[in-house]
Enzyme design. Structure first.
Site, PDB file in Angstrom:
ATOM      1  NE  ARG A 238       6.986   6.220   7.643  1.00  0.00           N
ATOM      2  CZ  ARG A 238       6.910   5.763   6.392  1.00  0.00           C
ATOM      3  NH1 ARG A 238       5.723   5.526   5.853  1.00  0.00           N
ATOM      4  NH2 ARG A 238       7.997   5.571   5.694  1.00  0.00           N
ATOM      5  NE  ARG A 253      -2.662   3.637   8.114  1.00  0.00           N
ATOM      6  CZ  ARG A 253      -2.269   4.075   6.920  1.00  0.00           C
ATOM      7  NH1 ARG A 253      -1.242   4.870   6.848  1.00  0.00           N
ATOM      8  NH2 ARG A 253      -2.890   3.734   5.823  1.00  0.00           N
ATOM      9  CD  GLU A 325       2.381   2.317  -0.071  1.00  0.00           C
ATOM     10  OE1 GLU A 325       1.333   2.997  -0.049  1.00  0.00           O
ATOM     11  OE2 GLU A 325       3.515   2.770   0.134  1.00  0.00           O
ATOM     12  CB  SER A 328       6.432   3.174  -1.962  1.00  0.00           C
ATOM     13  OG  SER A 328       6.262   4.380  -2.668  1.00  0.00           O
ATOM     14  NE  ARG A 364       1.222  -1.864   5.807  1.00  0.00           N
ATOM     15  CZ  ARG A 364       0.800  -0.688   5.364  1.00  0.00           C
ATOM     16  NH1 ARG A 364       0.637  -0.492   4.060  1.00  0.00           N
ATOM     17  NH2 ARG A 364       0.538   0.289   6.203  1.00  0.00           N
TER      18      ARG A 364
END
Length: 392
Positions: A238, A253, A325, A328, A364
């Site tokens: 990403r 991240r 988070e 999801s 993560r």
RNA sequence: GGAGGGGUGGCAGAGCGGUCGAAUGCGGCGGUCUCGAAAACCGUUACGGGCCUCUGGGUCCGUCGAGGGUUCAAAUCCCUCCCCCUCCGCCA
């Protein structure tokens, strides 16, 4: 995309849903564009019917046929314009949120207790991450995971895969370089195009999640048996262009990470059960690892265009003193499947299935494990090759 | 990367300007026969869209890898792209 015929037949639920997601005007415009399109379809179909003839035409017929051809040419170009307007709006009308979706994120459940730590070390102090050298080799926001830390992460993926396989989920190692069609079909393009890496020389894109190759797996097919439950392990890429300045420390991240992702093709009437099952699986995994967490029912305004409902699990991160988070999961109902052109056969007739996706483990999680247990490794991961304690 | 050969219905495989949404075979489904089954025989069997509908369906249009073009008319002719296969090279 939404079911345009359903929308036409009963606009209210779609208009209300679009309103909750901030796309009311587009939905309204679509209704008009669709009506216009249908008028053009009628006239073009009529001309084409007149054009049909068996065998060679007589000279008189030929004159008439040539006249029809001229009319058809302009009618067809008007139809193409109308279709383009309709399609563009169709791309913009979101999947209506389920009635149980709140306006704002709602924490529906907490599990476990955040550890009481005087001076919690963060993941960079606990594990072996080489951010400086990664910057030298790849740039900012890349990282090396080395030694025990690498083993911890790998054990985590293998653990998640193992639990899923035990439930009858089919494991997959998918391609991560995909064509544009796959990105469109899954709904990541065109809206988020700038968030993903492109390989211009080959016209390919690096996937941001293996949801893309898993959904693409049955693109354009008519499936004979449902449900189909898959999980994939892959690297994810990403660009996160808009995220500069946030979460910049460490591996929290980064541009590249590994993930185990679940993906389900379900009959429409079973998808809400499947959805709860995905969340239950995620919670069981997190619970077995002992991470304190909460579950969020995501608010309508935060849902993607394709999601009808979404649950996030947020794990406690001691160094940040907050929940962040780590999973999801979404039910995209028939929205994504319609766009992918995937159907299934029931009673001999093709129908559009529902698709769902959810996270089963990511890099993560390894950070959450390091920080919550300050280097001690949960029992569950030790049989998958992780050391009892992570040393740097 | 080089040289060839191909992409047609669930599968195999004809068709190569109009009578073709498409022969034939296999498979699937329904039926006849049978105590039952097999075999045989008969029938049926692609997807999408518009309009109408007594929600059973009817009707028209589109689709033979994708997109353009030629033509009154394209699965069939032309162009571009994509994919697959075989051989050689390279590589894990």
């Amino acid at each position: 995309m939404i079911d345009i015929r359903a929308f036409r037949h009963e606009p209210r639920p779609f208009l209300d849903g679009a309103k909750r997601k901030g796309a009311f005007q587009q939905a309204l415009d679509l209704l008009n564009a669709d009506e216009e399109w249908r008028a053009h379809v009628a006239s073009v179909d009529d001309l084409r019917a007149q054009q049909k003839i068996d065998g060679k035409p007589t000279p008189e017929q030929l004159d008439r046929l040539q006249e029809i051809k001229r009319k058809l040419k302009s009618a067809e170009s008007e139809l193409a314009d109308a279709a383009a307007r309709r399609d563009e709006l169709l791309q913009q009308v979101p999947n209506p949120p389920h009635e149980s979706v709140p306006d704002e994120d709602d924490a529906i459940r907490h599990w476990g207790e955040p550890p009481q730590l005087e001076h919690p070390k963060d993941h960079l102090e606990l594990g072996r991450f080489d951010m400086e050298r990664a910057a030298k080799v790849s740039g900012a926001r890349f990282g090396y995971m080395v030694g025990d830390t690498a083993l911890l992460a790998l054990a985590l993926y293998r653990f998640a895969l193992d639990r899923l396989v035990a439930r009858g989920v089919t494991p997959v190692l998918p391609p991560v370089l995909v064509r544009e069609e796959a990105m469109y079909g899954t709904g990541f393009f065109p809206s988020e195009k700038h968030d993903y890496y492109e390989i211009p020389a080959d016209g390919l894109y690096l996937v941001g999640t293996s949801e893309v190759p898993l959904a693409g797996l049955h693109m354009g097919e008519i499936l004979e048996e449902l449900p189909l439950r898959y999980c994939a392990f892959s690297s994810c890429f990403r660009r996160e262009a808009g995220a500069a300045g946030r979460d910049t420390r460490g591996m929290f991240r980064v541009h590249q990470f590994e993930k185990v992702e679940m993906f389900v093709w379900s009959p429409p009437d079973e998808s809400w059960d499947e959805f709860e099952r995905l969340l239950a699986i995620e919670e069981e995994l997190v619970q077995e690892l002992g991470l304190p967490y909460r579950v969020l029912n995501i608010g309508a305004g935060d849902l993607s265009a394709s999601a009808a409902k979404r649950y996030d699990i947020e794990a406690w991160f001691p160094s940040q003193e907050r929940y962040r988070e780590i999973t999801s999961c979404s039910n995209t109902t028939d929205f994504q499947a319609r766009r992918l052109g995937t159907r299934f056969r029931r009673d001999g007739k093709p129908e559009t299935p529902h698709t769902l996706n959810g996270t089963a483990a990511t890099g993560r999680w390894a950070l959450a494990i390091l920080e919550n247990f300050q280097g001690e490794v949960p029992e569950a991961l030790r049989s998958y090759g992780a050391p009892a304690t992570v040393t740097r």
